[in-house]
Design an enzyme around this catalytic site. Structure first.
Site, short mmCIF file in Angstrom:
data_model
loop_
_atom_site.label_atom_id
_atom_site.label_comp_id
_atom_site.label_asym_id
_atom_site.label_seq_id
_atom_site.Cartn_x
_atom_site.Cartn_y
_atom_site.Cartn_z
N GLU A 1 -14.30 5.23 4.62
CA GLU A 1 -13.42 4.61 4.08
C GLU A 1 -12.70 3.18 4.87
O GLU A 1 -11.84 2.99 4.78
CB GLU A 1 -12.22 5.38 3.63
N ASP B 1 -7.39 16.69 5.22
CA ASP B 1 -6.94 15.58 6.16
C ASP B 1 -5.83 16.12 6.99
O ASP B 1 -6.28 16.37 8.42
CB ASP B 1 -6.70 13.91 5.12
N HIS C 1 0.74 -1.11 -0.07
CA HIS C 1 -0.07 -0.13 -0.04
C HIS C 1 0.82 1.21 0.07
O HIS C 1 1.74 1.22 1.03
CB HIS C 1 -0.96 -0.08 1.24
N LYS D 1 -10.96 11.46 11.75
CA LYS D 1 -10.19 10.23 12.14
C LYS D 1 -9.90 10.35 13.73
O LYS D 1 -9.38 11.50 14.08
CB LYS D 1 -8.96 10.24 11.50
N GLU E 1 -8.17 14.98 -1.89
CA GLU E 1 -7.80 14.88 -0.45
C GLU E 1 -6.41 15.49 -0.32
O GLU E 1 -5.41 15.08 -0.93
CB GLU E 1 -7.76 13.49 -0.01
N LYS F 1 -4.64 6.71 -4.44
CA LYS F 1 -3.28 7.44 -3.80
C LYS F 1 -2.53 7.80 -4.99
O LYS F 1 -2.11 7.28 -5.78
CB LYS F 1 -2.55 6.57 -2.84
N ASP G 1 -6.21 10.94 -3.36
CA ASP G 1 -5.58 11.47 -2.06
C ASP G 1 -3.87 11.71 -2.38
O ASP G 1 -3.33 10.80 -2.70
CB ASP G 1 -5.86 10.44 -0.90
N LYS H 1 -10.79 5.27 -3.89
CA LYS H 1 -9.79 6.35 -3.75
C LYS H 1 -8.67 5.79 -4.09
O LYS H 1 -8.08 4.81 -3.89
CB LYS H 1 -9.78 6.55 -2.00
C1 MUC Z 1 -4.91 8.89 4.40
O1 MUC Z 1 -3.96 9.83 4.28
O2 MUC Z 1 -6.31 9.09 4.30
C2 MUC Z 1 -6.36 6.19 4.81
C3 MUC Z 1 -6.56 5.42 3.77
C4 MUC Z 1 -5.46 5.16 2.80
O3 MUC Z 1 -5.66 4.53 1.85
O4 MUC Z 1 -4.37 5.75 3.28
C5 MUC Z 1 -4.92 6.28 4.67
C6 MUC Z 1 -4.42 7.57 5.10
MG MG Z 2 -5.71 10.93 3.52
#
Ligand code: MUC
Ligand code: MG
Length: 376
Positions: free
Chosen positions: A329, A251, A24, A275, A226, A171, A200, A169
């Site tokens: 999420e 975030d 991840h 969170k 994000e 990254k 994100d 989502k």
């Molecule tokens: C974040 O920054 O949102 C939460 C889900 C994900 O994929 O990374 C985290 C942290």
């Molecule tokens: Mg995030």
């Protein structure tokens, strides 16, 4: 149980390392296992409650590491709470704030364990202490984060086919923006029309990069962006939010409610990710939702790849919020090769069902917990 039965008799901690189903990646870290501190709060009547502190890639996503969280709970938080009642939620939160500054993940883990224990002792769901549930399921997205578009398409299609997730989502920020745009375009073209995609960036872009690439994101139909810029960049983030045709979600830039107020006043975005790692507790996260709502922000139920234990603590709060426009999420339990709960967490028809049983409403898989416990 009597109120005397809810006296806090012991708070125990352990570090666990859980292997994930795949690598991840985030802009600033990557992981192949998730480490948590699991807290057990024992009450006078013999009840045990569980809580969890989640970290991401060591002390990278935020400054707390599992080693520091464990030491600070054992040395400072647990002694401050012993012999008080688990039902004194506000007082316990104050005692913890007095014993340590920040340490939000550590405080949230202990608070989660106390809500679980208090609920089990009184045979009430933790939601009863938080105003009561107004929803029993929440739309839940899945995060694509291997960085390999073909793998990500296959993963997303499998989630869609199984009716587990239909919103995703992705990254960004660990590749060059140009490469990320190619990857994103490839994924969007393979998804059914209308698929909602959140990106994100985890602070990976500058204002200039944002200005350059946001038209492409808009053209691809991205639903939400994000944390594009670094947290300190209030003015630059406000400028990008003003010119962005896509809503911006805050975030990492807002941990405390004071951070949240500063961001809202500066107009850095229009959605806030809730969170426990940021708020430092269940009550405080509920207050953060109210503060965000008062500024007209929409809410998103964020995660830090928690196991079912940490997910349940978030869901207890999310279930009680008057508004949660973007769903949540909490896919963490399914990205672990073996979750730490045996029951209570269920995914059905693109939603996660909020646990209903006493306390956090989950049963911990003690074999899984023992197997994942760090031995040294
Ligand atoms: C974040 O920054 O949102 C939460 C889900 C994900 O994929 O990374 C985290 C942290
Ligand atoms: Mg995030």
């Amino acid at each position: 149980a009597t109120v005397r039965g809810t006296a806090i008799k012991a708070i125990r901690t352990r570090i666990v390392d859980c292997v994930t189903t795949r690598r991840h990646k985030l802009s600033n870290t990557e992981l192949t296992h998730q480490s948590f501190v699991i807290v057990e709060a024992m009450l006078a009547d013999g009840t045990t409650g569980y809580g969890e502190a989640s970290t991401l890639g060591g002390p990278r996503w935020s400054e707390e590491s599992v080693e520091a969280i464990k030491a600070n709970i054992d040395t400072y938080l647990a002694p401050a709470l012993l012999d008080g009642s688990a039902l004194d939620f506000e007082l316990n939160a104050l005692k913890m704030k007095k014993a340590v500054s920040r340490n939000t993940s550590a405080r949230a883990a202990v608070e989660g364990a106390l809500y679980d224990a208090a609920g089990k002792a009184l045979d009430l769901p933790a939601t009863a202490f938080l105003g009561g549930a107004v929803r029993d399921r929440i739309e839940v997205l899945w995060a694509l984060a291997s960085g390999d578009a073909e793998q990500e398409i296959e993963e997303a299609k499998a989630k869609l086919d199984a009716r587990l997730h239909r919103r995703f989502k992705i990254k960004l920020g660990f590749h060059e923006p140009r490469e990320d745009m190619i990857r994103l375009r490839r994924i969007m073209s393979a998804m059914p029309a209308g698929t909602e995609m959140v990106v994100d960036i985890n602070q990976g872009w500058s204002e200039a990069t944002f200005i350059r690439y946001v038209p492409e994101l808009a053209e691809m139909g991205i639903a939400l962006i994000e944390q594009p810029l670094k947290p300190g960049l209030l003015h630059a983030t406000a400028r990008v939010a003003q010119r962005s045709p896509i809503p911006i979600m805050t975030d990492e830039a807002a941990f405390s409610t004071q951070d949240l107020v500063q961001n809202a006043v500066a107009a850095t975005g229009s959605v806030y990710s809730l969170k426990l790692v940021k708020s430092g507790g269940l009550q405080e996260m509920k207050r953060a939702a109210a503060v965000a709502g008062a500024f007209g922000l929409e809410l998103y139920g964020g995660c830090l790849l928690e196991s079912g234990i940490g997910a349940a603590a978030h869901l207890a709060v999310f279930a009680t919020l008057p508004a949660l426009e973007w769903g949540c999420e909490h896919f963490g339990p399914s990205i672990l090769q073996r979750d730490l709960t045996a029951s209570g967490i269920a995914y059905r028809d693109f939603h996660i069902e909020t646990p209903k049983g006493p306390g956090l409403g989950i049963t911990v898989d003690t074999d899984a917990l023992d197997a994942a416990t760090r031995k040294h």
